[in-house]
Design a protein around this motif. Structure first.
Motif, PDB file in Angstrom:
ATOM      1  N   LEU A  61       0.798  -1.223   0.000  1.00 41.37           N
ATOM      2  CA  LEU A  61       0.000   0.000   0.000  1.00 41.37           C
ATOM      3  C   LEU A  61       0.833   1.277   0.000  1.00 41.37           C
ATOM      4  CD1 LEU A  61      -2.918   1.007   0.003  1.00 41.37           C
ATOM      5  CD2 LEU A  61      -2.851   0.982   2.503  1.00 41.37           C
ATOM      6  N   PRO A  62       1.899   1.398   0.802  1.00 39.63           N
ATOM      7  CA  PRO A  62       2.682   2.651   0.762  1.00 39.63           C
ATOM      8  C   PRO A  62       3.284   2.947  -0.606  1.00 39.63           C
ATOM      9  CG  PRO A  62       3.187   1.399   2.741  1.00 39.63           C
ATOM     10  CD  PRO A  62       2.359   0.503   1.877  1.00 39.63           C
ATOM     11  N   PHE A  63       3.781   1.906  -1.292  1.00 43.22           N
ATOM     12  CA  PHE A  63       4.352   2.148  -2.612  1.00 43.22           C
ATOM     13  C   PHE A  63       3.282   2.567  -3.609  1.00 43.22           C
ATOM     14  CE2 PHE A  63       5.758   0.776  -6.826  1.00 43.22           C
ATOM     15  CZ  PHE A  63       6.973   1.447  -6.914  1.00 43.22           C
ATOM     16  N   VAL A  64       2.096   1.954  -3.518  1.00 43.42           N
ATOM     17  CA  VAL A  64       0.997   2.343  -4.407  1.00 43.42           C
ATOM     18  C   VAL A  64       0.598   3.785  -4.153  1.00 43.42           C
ATOM     19  CG1 VAL A  64      -1.400   1.872  -5.017  1.00 43.42           C
ATOM     20  CG2 VAL A  64       0.173  -0.032  -4.619  1.00 43.42           C
ATOM     21  N   GLN A  65       0.505   4.156  -2.892  1.00 43.60           N
ATOM     22  CA  GLN A  65       0.154   5.539  -2.571  1.00 43.60           C
ATOM     23  C   GLN A  65       1.228   6.507  -3.050  1.00 43.60           C
ATOM     24  OE1 GLN A  65      -0.324   6.298   1.606  1.00 43.60           O
ATOM     25  NE2 GLN A  65      -1.511   8.170   1.270  1.00 43.60           N
ATOM     26  N   MET A  66       2.499   6.120  -2.928  1.00 47.74           N
ATOM     27  CA  MET A  66       3.588   6.973  -3.402  1.00 47.74           C
ATOM     28  C   MET A  66       3.517   7.154  -4.913  1.00 47.74           C
ATOM     29  SD  MET A  66       7.681   6.481  -2.742  1.00 47.74           S
ATOM     30  CE  MET A  66       7.665   4.856  -3.521  1.00 47.74           C
ATOM     31  N   PHE A  67       3.227   6.082  -5.638  1.00 42.03           N
ATOM     32  CA  PHE A  67       3.127   6.192  -7.092  1.00 42.03           C
ATOM     33  C   PHE A  67       1.934   7.052  -7.497  1.00 42.03           C
ATOM     34  CE2 PHE A  67       1.213   4.591 -11.039  1.00 42.03           C
ATOM     35  CZ  PHE A  67       2.226   4.926 -11.936  1.00 42.03           C
ATOM     36  N   LEU A  68       0.786   6.857  -6.846  1.00 38.07           N
ATOM     37  CA  LEU A  68      -0.384   7.667  -7.166  1.00 38.07           C
ATOM     38  C   LEU A  68      -0.148   9.136  -6.856  1.00 38.07           C
ATOM     39  CD1 LEU A  68      -3.277   5.339  -5.927  1.00 38.07           C
ATOM     40  CD2 LEU A  68      -2.537   5.737  -8.279  1.00 38.07           C
ATOM     41  N   ALA A  69       0.593   9.402  -5.780  1.00 37.95           N
ATOM     42  CA  ALA A  69       0.909  10.796  -5.457  1.00 37.95           C
ATOM     43  C   ALA A  69       1.835  11.407  -6.500  1.00 37.95           C
ATOM     44  CB  ALA A  69       1.543  10.878  -4.068  1.00 37.95           C
ATOM     45  N   SER A  70       2.723  10.587  -7.088  1.00 36.89           N
ATOM     46  CA  SER A  70       3.650  11.122  -8.085  1.00 36.89           C
ATOM     47  C   SER A  70       2.957  11.494  -9.386  1.00 36.89           C
ATOM     48  CB  SER A  70       4.752  10.100  -8.368  1.00 36.89           C
ATOM     49  OG  SER A  70       4.220   8.942  -9.005  1.00 36.89           O
ATOM     50  N   VAL A  71       1.772  10.948  -9.646  1.00 38.40           N
ATOM     51  CA  VAL A  71       1.038  11.275 -10.876  1.00 38.40           C
ATOM     52  C   VAL A  71      -0.226  12.075 -10.570  1.00 38.40           C
ATOM     53  CG1 VAL A  71       1.928   9.282 -12.142  1.00 38.40           C
ATOM     54  CG2 VAL A  71      -0.162   9.038 -10.793  1.00 38.40           C
ATOM     55  N   SER A  72      -0.292  12.677  -9.396  1.00 37.07           N
ATOM     56  CA  SER A  72      -1.451  13.476  -9.012  1.00 37.07           C
ATOM     57  C   SER A  72      -1.192  14.955  -9.311  1.00 37.07           C
ATOM     58  CB  SER A  72      -1.757  13.309  -7.519  1.00 37.07           C
ATOM     59  OG  SER A  72      -2.096  11.971  -7.218  1.00 37.07           O
ATOM     60  N   PRO A  73      -2.224  15.706  -9.609  1.00 34.93           N
ATOM     61  CA  PRO A  73      -2.048  17.156  -9.773  1.00 34.93           C
ATOM     62  C   PRO A  73      -1.590  17.802  -8.470  1.00 34.93           C
ATOM     63  CG  PRO A  73      -4.131  16.416 -10.711  1.00 34.93           C
ATOM     64  CD  PRO A  73      -3.591  15.259  -9.940  1.00 34.93           C
ATOM     65  N   TRP A 275       5.406  18.225  -3.873  1.00 30.37           N
ATOM     66  CA  TRP A 275       5.297  16.828  -3.463  1.00 30.37           C
ATOM     67  C   TRP A 275       5.287  15.875  -4.650  1.00 30.37           C
ATOM     68  CZ3 TRP A 275       6.467  16.444   1.317  1.00 30.37           C
ATOM     69  CH2 TRP A 275       6.114  17.450   2.217  1.00 30.37           C
ATOM     70  N   ALA A 276       4.764  16.299  -5.775  1.00 32.60           N
ATOM     71  CA  ALA A 276       4.743  15.414  -6.944  1.00 32.60           C
ATOM     72  C   ALA A 276       6.164  15.088  -7.399  1.00 32.60           C
ATOM     73  CB  ALA A 276       3.952  16.069  -8.084  1.00 32.60           C
ATOM     74  N   GLY A 281      10.640  11.179  -7.468  1.00 34.18           N
ATOM     75  CA  GLY A 281      12.010  10.786  -7.161  1.00 34.18           C
ATOM     76  C   GLY A 281      12.076   9.537  -6.308  1.00 34.18           C
ATOM     77  N   ASN A 282      11.164   9.408  -5.358  1.00 32.76           N
ATOM     78  CA  ASN A 282      11.137   8.207  -4.520  1.00 32.76           C
ATOM     79  C   ASN A 282      10.740   6.974  -5.320  1.00 32.76           C
ATOM     80  OD1 ASN A 282      11.880   9.513  -2.111  1.00 32.76           O
ATOM     81  ND2 ASN A 282       9.774  10.183  -1.753  1.00 32.76           N
ATOM     82  N   VAL A 283       9.844   7.139  -6.279  1.00 33.87           N
ATOM     83  CA  VAL A 283       9.472   6.012  -7.141  1.00 33.87           C
ATOM     84  C   VAL A 283      10.669   5.564  -7.966  1.00 33.87           C
ATOM     85  CG1 VAL A 283       8.054   5.311  -9.098  1.00 33.87           C
ATOM     86  CG2 VAL A 283       7.025   6.581  -7.212  1.00 33.87           C
ATOM     87  N   VAL A 284      11.398   6.518  -8.533  1.00 33.27           N
ATOM     88  CA  VAL A 284      12.581   6.185  -9.334  1.00 33.27           C
ATOM     89  C   VAL A 284      13.631   5.483  -8.477  1.00 33.27           C
ATOM     90  CG1 VAL A 284      14.504   7.181 -10.644  1.00 33.27           C
ATOM     91  CG2 VAL A 284      12.181   8.032 -10.983  1.00 33.27           C
ATOM     92  N   ALA A 285      13.759   5.857  -7.212  1.00 27.11           N
ATOM     93  CA  ALA A 285      14.762   5.260  -6.331  1.00 27.11           C
ATOM     94  C   ALA A 285      14.349   3.883  -5.832  1.00 27.11           C
ATOM     95  CB  ALA A 285      15.017   6.182  -5.140  1.00 27.11           C
ATOM     96  N   THR A 286      13.051   3.623  -5.745  1.00 27.37           N
ATOM     97  CA  THR A 286      12.570   2.370  -5.157  1.00 27.37           C
ATOM     98  C   THR A 286      12.308   1.289  -6.188  1.00 27.37           C
ATOM     99  OG1 THR A 286      11.504   3.693  -3.425  1.00 27.37           O
ATOM    100  CG2 THR A 286      10.829   1.398  -3.615  1.00 27.37           C
ATOM    101  N   LEU A 287      11.841   1.657  -7.361  1.00 22.94           N
ATOM    102  CA  LEU A 287      11.421   0.678  -8.360  1.00 22.94           C
ATOM    103  C   LEU A 287      12.535  -0.297  -8.762  1.00 22.94           C
ATOM    104  CD1 LEU A 287       9.011  -0.229 -10.027  1.00 22.94           C
ATOM    105  CD2 LEU A 287       9.707   1.371 -11.813  1.00 22.94           C
TER     106      LEU A 287
END
Length: 311
Positions: A61-73, A275-276, A281-287
């Protein structure tokens, strides 16, 4: 000297036996023959899955929320409470990340550090682990105990003397400051030693009887059997070197030598409200870590079973 026929036959018989067991429709379990139908039934979901599936979703769930936040307005991210699912997909965070920062340079530096660290760990830790597991020499137990004792030393106590040493060697403010600490580790030596102890000594004795020296036995017999342990060591080394922040934060002040975690930490300090960009950046570092572990999880579990490091 090449390994002769009897040694190859030992390895061929072991490999052929494991492959035949995998293909066989019946397997021995507890002294009883289990049919193919029973084995398929055993692979069906059990009661444990009712517990493991929700736990897996909880960790995901945290990773999904992080990804959704990265593509949110951006407007939705600063609203309270922020929506879990964005109203529309906006890749402005990723666009800003790659245009307003040196993310590609940070990523390249981190890949260099992790690659060198993994390669040196596989070579040095496997050699040291094999020496402590098989070679008989004076002070072997004391040496192994001294290596393991270094794990109990808090990292914070080593920061100042390590920085002074690196400064005298001229390694600070450069990529070498992030590479050298990951050339080897006490845990890596211990992991490889435990795995080598689980291998039967008859394999090595067979090779030596055929005229192979210790180096040939190690490279041609032991290392091919140690692939699960080497993969597990690579996973741990990648996780440590990729996520290392404290030491690079102390030893590196040159922005051209920033690693990914250090770059994101400085990037976050100058753009606290974007925040986006931070989530991107966190998605790029974690994926990359998740993808690497998914490919290597089978060998990881196998090593934890054979080396006695199960939790």
């Amino acid at each position: 000297m090449a390994i002769t026929t009897s040694t190859r036959s030992v390895l061929d018989v072991a490999g052929a036996g494991s492959r035949a067991a995998a293909r066989d429709t019946g397997a021995l379990a507890g002294g009883r023959v289990v049919s193919g139908a029973a084995r398929r039934k055993r692979r069906l979901p059990s009661a444990w899955h009712l517990f493991l599936i929700p736990v897996s979703v909880l960790f995901l769930l945290p990773f999904v929320q992080m990804f959704l936040a990265s593509v949110s307005p951006e407007k939705e991210l600063v609203s309270f409470p922020p929506p879990f699912i964005p109203s529309r997909i906006d890749f402005g965070g990723y666009e800003g990340l790659f245009t307003q920062s040196n993310i590609l340079l940070w990523l390249l530096n981190t890949v260099i550090v992790s690659t060198v660290g993994i390669a040196s760990h596989l070579v040095l830790c496997s050699l040291a682990g094999y020496g402590f597991a098989r070679l008989k020499f004076r002070g072997r137990q004391v040496g192994m105990f001294a290596i393991l004792a270094t794990i109990m030393i808090p990292t914070q106590l080593l920061m100042i003397p390590t920085y002074i040493l690196f400064s005298q060697l001229g390694l600070v403010n450069g990529l070498g400051a992030a590479i050298v600490p990951w050339l080897s580790s006490a845990f890596g030596i211990f992991l490889m030693r435990q795995f080598f102890l689980s291998l039967p000594a008859e394999l090595e004795e067979s090779g030596m009887l055929d005229g192979a020296n210790r180096w040939q036995v190690f490279t041609r017999i032991i290392l091919p059997l140690a692939k699960p342990a080497l993969t597990t060591l690579a996973i741990f080394t990648l996780l440590g070197s990729w996520n290392d922040l404290v030491w690079p934060l102390i030893a590196i002040n040159n922005d051209q030598a920033f690693t990914l975690q250090l770059g994101l930490a400085n990037f976050q300090g100058t753009r606290r409200t974007q925040w986006a960009l931070l989530m991107a950046g966190n998605v790029v570092a974690t994926l990359p870590l998740i993808v690497f572990f998914l490919f290597a999880q089978k060998q990881f579990v196998q090593t934890m079973t054979l080396s006695g490091l199960k939790g």
